[in-house]
Design a protein around this motif. Structure first.
Motif, PDB file in Angstrom:
ATOM      1  N   GLU A  48     -19.242  34.426 -39.230  1.00 13.98           N
ATOM      2  CA  GLU A  48     -18.097  35.191 -38.735  1.00 13.98           C
ATOM      3  C   GLU A  48     -18.255  35.496 -37.250  1.00 13.98           C
ATOM      4  N   PRO A  49     -18.142  34.472 -36.403  1.00 14.59           N
ATOM      5  CA  PRO A  49     -18.280  34.723 -34.970  1.00 14.59           C
ATOM      6  C   PRO A  49     -17.084  35.509 -34.425  1.00 14.59           C
ATOM      7  N   THR A  50     -17.354  36.327 -33.417  1.00 16.75           N
ATOM      8  CA  THR A  50     -16.327  37.125 -32.772  1.00 16.75           C
ATOM      9  C   THR A  50     -15.993  36.494 -31.432  1.00 16.75           C
ATOM     10  N   GLY A  51     -14.721  36.366 -31.139  1.00 19.69           N
ATOM     11  CA  GLY A  51     -14.289  35.782 -29.873  1.00 19.69           C
ATOM     12  C   GLY A  51     -14.315  36.788 -28.744  1.00 19.69           C
ATOM     13  N   SER A  52     -13.829  36.350 -27.596  1.00 20.74           N
ATOM     14  CA  SER A  52     -13.781  37.177 -26.391  1.00 20.74           C
ATOM     15  C   SER A  52     -12.362  37.669 -26.178  1.00 20.74           C
ATOM     16  N   THR A  53     -12.222  38.967 -25.909  1.00 19.03           N
ATOM     17  CA  THR A  53     -10.898  39.541 -25.690  1.00 19.03           C
ATOM     18  C   THR A  53     -10.674  39.738 -24.198  1.00 19.03           C
ATOM     19  N   ILE A  54      -9.766  38.947 -23.665  1.00 23.11           N
ATOM     20  CA  ILE A  54      -9.403  39.005 -22.254  1.00 23.11           C
ATOM     21  C   ILE A  54      -8.325  40.076 -22.109  1.00 23.11           C
ATOM     22  N   SER A  55      -8.580  41.096 -21.297  1.00 21.21           N
ATOM     23  CA  SER A  55      -7.581  42.159 -21.143  1.00 21.21           C
ATOM     24  C   SER A  55      -6.588  41.845 -20.033  1.00 21.21           C
ATOM     25  N   ALA A  56      -7.015  41.081 -19.035  1.00 17.74           N
ATOM     26  CA  ALA A  56      -6.126  40.700 -17.932  1.00 17.74           C
ATOM     27  C   ALA A  56      -6.740  39.523 -17.193  1.00 17.74           C
ATOM     28  N   PHE A  57      -5.887  38.663 -16.659  1.00 16.70           N
ATOM     29  CA  PHE A  57      -6.383  37.571 -15.832  1.00 16.70           C
ATOM     30  C   PHE A  57      -5.281  37.073 -14.914  1.00 16.70           C
ATOM     31  N   LYS A  58      -5.707  36.426 -13.833  1.00 20.29           N
ATOM     32  CA  LYS A  58      -4.779  35.753 -12.919  1.00 20.29           C
ATOM     33  C   LYS A  58      -5.207  34.308 -12.821  1.00 20.29           C
ATOM     34  N   TYR A  59      -4.222  33.441 -12.691  1.00 24.33           N
ATOM     35  CA  TYR A  59      -4.546  32.022 -12.579  1.00 24.33           C
ATOM     36  C   TYR A  59      -3.609  31.352 -11.596  1.00 24.33           C
ATOM     37  N   GLY A  60      -4.081  30.238 -11.069  1.00 29.11           N
ATOM     38  CA  GLY A  60      -3.270  29.454 -10.149  1.00 29.11           C
ATOM     39  C   GLY A  60      -2.174  28.744 -10.909  1.00 29.11           C
ATOM     40  N   ASP A  61      -0.944  28.891 -10.431  1.00 22.50           N
ATOM     41  CA  ASP A  61       0.216  28.335 -11.128  1.00 22.50           C
ATOM     42  C   ASP A  61       1.016  27.432 -10.197  1.00 22.50           C
ATOM     43  N   GLY A  62       0.300  26.713  -9.352  1.00 23.97           N
ATOM     44  CA  GLY A  62       0.965  25.795  -8.438  1.00 23.97           C
ATOM     45  C   GLY A  62       0.690  26.140  -6.985  1.00 23.97           C
ATOM     46  N   LEU A  63       1.287  25.367  -6.098  1.00 26.44           N
ATOM     47  CA  LEU A  63       1.117  25.549  -4.665  1.00 26.44           C
ATOM     48  C   LEU A  63       2.468  25.702  -3.983  1.00 26.44           C
ATOM     49  N   LEU A  64       2.488  26.540  -2.960  1.00 28.06           N
ATOM     50  CA  LEU A  64       3.679  26.650  -2.115  1.00 28.06           C
ATOM     51  C   LEU A  64       3.659  25.518  -1.094  1.00 28.06           C
ATOM     52  N   SER A  65       4.736  25.351  -0.365  1.00 32.23           N
ATOM     53  CA  SER A  65       4.804  24.272   0.628  1.00 32.23           C
ATOM     54  C   SER A  65       3.747  24.423   1.719  1.00 32.23           C
ATOM     55  N   ASN A  66       3.283  25.657   1.970  1.00 34.03           N
ATOM     56  CA  ASN A  66       2.230  25.874   2.968  1.00 34.03           C
ATOM     57  C   ASN A  66       0.827  25.780   2.349  1.00 34.03           C
ATOM     58  N   GLN A  67       0.740  25.289   1.126  1.00 40.80           N
ATOM     59  CA  GLN A  67      -0.501  25.090   0.369  1.00 40.80           C
ATOM     60  C   GLN A  67      -1.141  26.384  -0.127  1.00 40.80           C
ATOM     61  N   ALA A  68      -0.429  27.508  -0.045  1.00 44.04           N
ATOM     62  CA  ALA A  68      -0.923  28.757  -0.620  1.00 44.04           C
ATOM     63  C   ALA A  68      -0.792  28.699  -2.138  1.00 44.04           C
ATOM     64  N   ILE A  69      -1.746  29.270  -2.833  1.00 39.61           N
ATOM     65  CA  ILE A  69      -1.751  29.257  -4.295  1.00 39.61           C
ATOM     66  C   ILE A  69      -0.792  30.311  -4.840  1.00 39.61           C
ATOM     67  N   VAL A  70       0.021  29.898  -5.797  1.00 36.06           N
ATOM     68  CA  VAL A  70       0.896  30.837  -6.507  1.00 36.06           C
ATOM     69  C   VAL A  70       0.083  31.399  -7.663  1.00 36.06           C
ATOM     70  N   GLU A  71      -0.131  32.723  -7.677  1.00 37.63           N
ATOM     71  CA  GLU A  71      -0.888  33.340  -8.756  1.00 37.63           C
ATOM     72  C   GLU A  71       0.051  33.934  -9.795  1.00 37.63           C
ATOM     73  N   THR A  72      -0.303  33.755 -11.054  1.00 37.68           N
ATOM     74  CA  THR A  72       0.458  34.319 -12.162  1.00 37.68           C
ATOM     75  C   THR A  72      -0.490  35.200 -12.971  1.00 37.68           C
ATOM     76  N   THR A  73      -0.001  36.345 -13.415  1.00 38.63           N
ATOM     77  CA  THR A  73      -0.801  37.258 -14.229  1.00 38.63           C
ATOM     78  C   THR A  73      -0.532  36.984 -15.699  1.00 38.63           C
ATOM     79  N   GLY A  74      -1.605  36.819 -16.461  1.00 40.37           N
ATOM     80  CA  GLY A  74      -1.475  36.568 -17.889  1.00 40.37           C
ATOM     81  C   GLY A  74      -1.707  37.843 -18.684  1.00 40.37           C
ATOM     82  N   GLY A  75      -1.200  37.860 -19.874  1.00 43.81           N
ATOM     83  CA  GLY A  75      -1.369  39.009 -20.764  1.00 43.81           C
ATOM     84  C   GLY A  75      -2.677  38.965 -21.514  1.00 43.81           C
ATOM     85  N   SER A  76      -2.917  39.981 -22.320  1.00 46.58           N
ATOM     86  CA  SER A  76      -4.124  40.081 -23.124  1.00 46.58           C
ATOM     87  C   SER A  76      -4.110  39.055 -24.259  1.00 46.58           C
ATOM     88  N   PHE A  77      -5.271  38.469 -24.530  1.00 44.39           N
ATOM     89  CA  PHE A  77      -5.387  37.531 -25.649  1.00 44.39           C
ATOM     90  C   PHE A  77      -6.847  37.416 -26.058  1.00 44.39           C
TER      91      PHE A  77
END
Length: 93
Positions: free
Chosen positions: A36-65
């Motif tokens: 009965e292994p227990t997983g990891s509970t992520i309370s918050a995270f941000k991830y790269g969700d693409g690039l803008l025309s100036n090559q800046a990273i678009v960050e998106t906030t994800g929910g808990s999982f």
């Protein structure tokens, strides 16, 4: 044969802690018994969700999982927080 440099590393994140950086993915290390292994509970995270025309990273906030023990998600992660009772995760570069 050519020598190819490899950047193998990362951060071990334990319960109740947060990290900010540049990571290529996340692996749940799990806790508990093999039956009965227990997983990891992520309370918050941000991830790269693409690039803008100036090559800046678009960050998106994800929910808990919950990430099942042993599961891996290859995703450009810029920050991650775990709940107090979570199994540890390894954020790899």
């Amino acid at each position: 044969m050519a020598n190819i440099p490899v950047n193998f590393g990362g951060v071990l994140l334990t319960a109740g802690n947060s990290v900010t950086g540049s990571f290529a993915g996340i692996i749940s290390l799990g806790t508990g018994s093999s039956n009965e292994p227990t997983g990891s509970t992520i309370s918050a995270f941000k991830y790269g969700d693409g690039l803008l025309s100036n090559q800046a990273i678009v960050e998106t906030t994800g929910g808990s999982f919950t990430l099942p023990a042993g599961a891996s998600v290859p995703l450009f992660i810029t920050s991650c927080s775990l709940t107090a009772g979570s199994a540890p995760v390894f954020l790899y570069t």
